[in-house]
Enzyme design. Sequence first.
Site, PDB file in Angstrom:
ATOM      1  N   MET A 136       4.756  11.204  12.041  1.00 31.96           N
ATOM      2  CA  MET A 136       4.912  10.800  10.643  1.00 31.96           C
ATOM      3  C   MET A 136       5.699   9.496  10.589  1.00 31.96           C
ATOM      4  O   MET A 136       6.798   9.398  11.141  1.00 31.96           O
ATOM      5  CB  MET A 136       5.640  11.874   9.848  1.00 31.96           C
ATOM      6  CG  MET A 136       4.868  13.169   9.666  1.00 31.96           C
ATOM      7  SD  MET A 136       3.305  12.954   8.766  1.00 31.96           S
ATOM      8  CE  MET A 136       3.876  12.247   7.211  1.00 31.96           C
ATOM      9  N   ASP A 170       0.510   8.904  10.778  1.00 33.94           N
ATOM     10  CA  ASP A 170       0.278   9.279   9.386  1.00 33.94           C
ATOM     11  C   ASP A 170       1.395   8.700   8.528  1.00 33.94           C
ATOM     12  O   ASP A 170       2.543   9.119   8.623  1.00 33.94           O
ATOM     13  CB  ASP A 170       0.251  10.805   9.262  1.00 33.94           C
ATOM     14  CG  ASP A 170      -0.173  11.287   7.876  1.00 33.94           C
ATOM     15  OD1 ASP A 170      -0.327  10.448   6.976  1.00 33.94           O
ATOM     16  OD2 ASP A 170      -0.336  12.510   7.712  1.00 33.94           O
TER      17      ASP A 170
END
Length: 223
Positions: A136, A170
């Site tokens: 992330m 992401d």
Amino acid sequence: MVTIAPSILAADFAAFGAEIAAVEAEGADWIHVDVMDGHFVPNITFGPQTCAAIRPHIRTLMDVHLMIAPVDPFIDAFAAAGADILTAHVEAGPHIHRTLQAIRAAGCRPGVALNPGTPVEAVRPVLDLVDLVCVMTVNPGFGGQSFIDTCLPKVAQLRAWAPHLHIEIDGGVGPGNARRLVEAGADVLVAGSSVFKGGSVADPAPYGQNIRAIRKAATSVAA
């Protein structure tokens, strides 16, 4: 080879089937589904029923990112809904080994994700249990956030540890940083607003332009 995985979090929620068909026709490699529970992250998005509803429209691969806690009670439901990859967060519970084993036992490819504030060492003990690691690069919960640069060294470390795994990024991905991400070792780029911006089901051409721009930037890695 770089995989581009548009996140339907940035699509038109009233037209998921058509949006998926459009973005796949314009060059998407996977479809990324961000599942949020309002508990593990401060937002609520999709559940297994939505995944089951969109599954018939996906011709590529359904990449389901579970930003939920607990995870284990919902694994079978998301597997039955047709997920190809199920990714759980290392921060979501105390027994990540058990979670990843359960995902594979349910017939899905396991992935493990880590938040920007989580050291990369947290996932090293489970790299032998997964097919994918999702790094992330924004704090999960909302689309359209800015990329956190300090996450980039995690990618290089993961690639050194696990040259055989998919390393997915992401958060905040676009043409401006795709090259750096691939140079660091990423091979799957999740992109939401940077893919869907400017287009629609009625006018999907911008989706293709956006995907090609990300892919071109990502594959312009210096020799």
